[in-house]
Design a protein around this motif. Structure first.
Motif, PDB file in Angstrom:
ATOM      1  N   TYR A  77      50.526 -62.768  -9.522  1.00 18.86           N
ATOM      2  CA  TYR A  77      49.795 -61.910  -9.454  1.00 18.86           C
ATOM      3  C   TYR A  77      49.623 -60.824 -10.239  1.00 18.86           C
ATOM      4  O   TYR A  77      49.976 -61.061 -11.437  1.00 18.86           O
ATOM      5  CB  TYR A  77      51.847 -61.905  -9.494  1.00 18.86           C
ATOM      6  N   SER A  78      48.908 -59.578  -9.942  1.00 19.02           N
ATOM      7  CA  SER A  78      48.560 -58.583 -10.548  1.00 19.02           C
ATOM      8  C   SER A  78      49.602 -56.896  -9.653  1.00 19.02           C
ATOM      9  O   SER A  78      49.624 -55.995 -10.660  1.00 19.02           O
ATOM     10  CB  SER A  78      47.252 -58.353 -10.025  1.00 19.02           C
ATOM     11  N   GLY A  79      49.805 -57.554  -8.885  1.00 16.80           N
ATOM     12  CA  GLY A  79      50.715 -56.273  -8.849  1.00 16.80           C
ATOM     13  C   GLY A  79      50.515 -55.898  -7.240  1.00 16.80           C
ATOM     14  O   GLY A  79      50.798 -54.650  -6.311  1.00 16.80           O
ATOM     15  N   ALA A  80      49.491 -56.094  -7.172  1.00 20.34           N
ATOM     16  CA  ALA A  80      47.933 -55.439  -5.773  1.00 20.34           C
ATOM     17  C   ALA A  80      49.063 -55.600  -4.261  1.00 20.34           C
ATOM     18  O   ALA A  80      48.772 -55.118  -3.474  1.00 20.34           O
ATOM     19  CB  ALA A  80      47.086 -55.912  -6.019  1.00 20.34           C
ATOM     20  N   TYR A  81      49.417 -56.630  -4.219  1.00 18.93           N
ATOM     21  CA  TYR A  81      49.745 -57.803  -3.231  1.00 18.93           C
ATOM     22  C   TYR A  81      51.380 -57.560  -2.835  1.00 18.93           C
ATOM     23  O   TYR A  81      51.918 -58.731  -3.879  1.00 18.93           O
ATOM     24  CB  TYR A  81      49.229 -58.740  -2.981  1.00 18.93           C
ATOM     25  N   GLN A  82      51.643 -56.602  -2.417  1.00 16.66           N
ATOM     26  CA  GLN A  82      53.475 -56.781  -2.006  1.00 16.66           C
ATOM     27  C   GLN A  82      54.046 -57.232  -0.627  1.00 16.66           C
ATOM     28  O   GLN A  82      53.263 -56.905   0.095  1.00 16.66           O
ATOM     29  CB  GLN A  82      54.416 -55.728  -2.607  1.00 16.66           C
ATOM     30  N   VAL A  83      54.842 -58.049  -0.578  1.00 21.48           N
ATOM     31  CA  VAL A  83      55.252 -58.797   0.480  1.00 21.48           C
ATOM     32  C   VAL A  83      56.630 -58.395   0.756  1.00 21.48           C
ATOM     33  O   VAL A  83      57.217 -59.292  -0.275  1.00 21.48           O
ATOM     34  CB  VAL A  83      55.269 -60.109   1.474  1.00 21.48           C
ATOM     35  N   GLY A  84      57.151 -57.957   1.343  1.00 24.32           N
ATOM     36  CA  GLY A  84      58.965 -57.213   1.176  1.00 24.32           C
ATOM     37  C   GLY A  84      59.747 -57.249  -0.196  1.00 24.32           C
ATOM     38  O   GLY A  84      58.817 -56.543  -1.205  1.00 24.32           O
ATOM     39  N   ARG A  85      60.439 -57.546  -0.632  1.00 23.77           N
ATOM     40  CA  ARG A  85      61.369 -57.465  -1.760  1.00 23.77           C
ATOM     41  C   ARG A  85      60.540 -57.723  -2.875  1.00 23.77           C
ATOM     42  O   ARG A  85      59.694 -58.472  -2.637  1.00 23.77           O
ATOM     43  CB  ARG A  85      62.417 -57.808  -1.729  1.00 23.77           C
ATOM     44  N   LEU A  86      60.786 -57.228  -4.119  1.00 25.72           N
ATOM     45  CA  LEU A  86      60.360 -57.873  -5.277  1.00 25.72           C
ATOM     46  C   LEU A  86      60.198 -59.459  -5.751  1.00 25.72           C
ATOM     47  O   LEU A  86      61.141 -59.653  -5.525  1.00 25.72           O
ATOM     48  CB  LEU A  86      60.585 -57.158  -6.242  1.00 25.72           C
ATOM     49  N   THR A 101      49.056 -58.633 -14.384  1.00 23.57           N
ATOM     50  CA  THR A 101      49.150 -57.194 -14.824  1.00 23.57           C
ATOM     51  C   THR A 101      49.749 -57.278 -16.365  1.00 23.57           C
ATOM     52  O   THR A 101      50.681 -58.110 -16.266  1.00 23.57           O
ATOM     53  CB  THR A 101      49.878 -56.675 -14.039  1.00 23.57           C
ATOM     54  N   LEU A 102      49.950 -56.689 -17.102  1.00 18.03           N
ATOM     55  CA  LEU A 102      50.651 -56.222 -18.420  1.00 18.03           C
ATOM     56  C   LEU A 102      51.314 -55.189 -17.918  1.00 18.03           C
ATOM     57  O   LEU A 102      52.208 -55.066 -19.365  1.00 18.03           O
ATOM     58  CB  LEU A 102      49.190 -56.034 -19.112  1.00 18.03           C
TER      59      LEU A 102
END
Length: 270
Positions: A77-86, A101-102
């Motif tokens: 997980y880098s935060g660049a790819y998001q699908v729906g809720r966290l 991601t830090l």
């Protein structure tokens, strides 16, 4: 009143003890590793009662895994790819910034690094809701293009294994090296495996294909693909694999619905 409170406390303690006895204390995938690939119908039906797992391809090496118990996991997980809720849980590897991601969203309660600190390797064995998450570390190259093997970061990558709903799901991360017998023993049995098929930044197609065959998972989910022709990967892993191209990004699967023939499932976006 005191008697009633005492009785209630006793019942709660008994319930907690019963739950602790029912919850597996060790890896079921390691326990099953030496067993036959065919699972008796009675066991498959029992496992199917635990519900389906939903797997969604988000991009690059990030898959979202939604468990029957409502836990949402995002891999590399880098935060660049998001699908729906966290997600509730994120796993990360540090070979490139596209895999970690830090500064993750502080609302994500569980952030699992695939690398250790102070020269120690990451050791993860956590039960979160209905899923057991553990890791197997591998070395990574310090610099892209270095094929000498002389400048490596020991235990810099983690293969993450997710055990949920009777399924053993593995994510190979940013794999740079061949796996030896120790790695295969520590991984155990996999039903579903996510493999990088770029053929350059991680491993050669020949190398990753050999590992894919050896893991003998029922379902192979490719990831980390750039310009790699899918046919090249399919040709290398052998004719014993079926190919299933999907027009959607999401796969719903249970222990009972695993394909009888080993299958590469290519979700939309891969």
């Amino acid at each position: 009143m005191l008697r009633a409170l005492s009785a209630l406390l006793s019942l709660l303690m008994m319930g907690a003890a019963a739950f602790a006895q029912q919850a597996p204390r060790s890896s079921e995938c390691l326990a099953m590793a030496g067993g036959p690939r065919a699972v008796p119908v009675s066991l498959r039906r029992a496992a199917a009662d635990t519900g389906e797992v939903t797997i969604t391809y988000a991009g690059h090496s990030t898959y979202f895994i939604d468990t029957p118990g409502g836990v949402r996991i995002a891999t590399d997980y880098s935060g660049a790819y998001q699908v729906g809720r966290l997600p509730d849980v994120v796993t990360m590897n540090r070979a490139h910034s596209t895999h970690y991601t830090l500064a993750p969203d502080p609302r994500i309660p569980h952030v699992l690094h695939g690398w250790g600190e102070d020269g120690k390797k990451a050791e993860i064995f956590e039960r979160i809701g209905d899923v057991l998450i553990r890791n197997v570390t591998t070395d990574i190259r310090r610099y892209y293009g270095d094929t000498s093997g002389l400048d490596m970061i020991k235990d810099g990558n983690s293969i993450f294994i997710f055990e949920v709903a009777g399924l053993c799901i593995g994510h190979l991360g940013h794999l740079h090296v061949k796996l030896d017998e120790t790695h295969f023993a520590a991984i155990g049995r996999l039903d579903i495996v996510m493999v990088p098929i770029d053929g350059t930044y991680t491993m050669s197609l020949d190398g990753i294909s050999e590992i894919t065959r050896r893991l003998r998972a029922s379902v192979v989910l490719p990831m980390h693909r750039f310009a790699t022709p899918l046919d090249d990967f399919m040709r290398r892993i052998g004719q014993e694999f079926e190919i299933d191209r999907r027009s959607e990004r999401t796969l719903k699967i249970s222990r009972e619905s695993l394909p009888a023939t080993r299958t590469v499932i290519i979700l939309d976006g891969v």
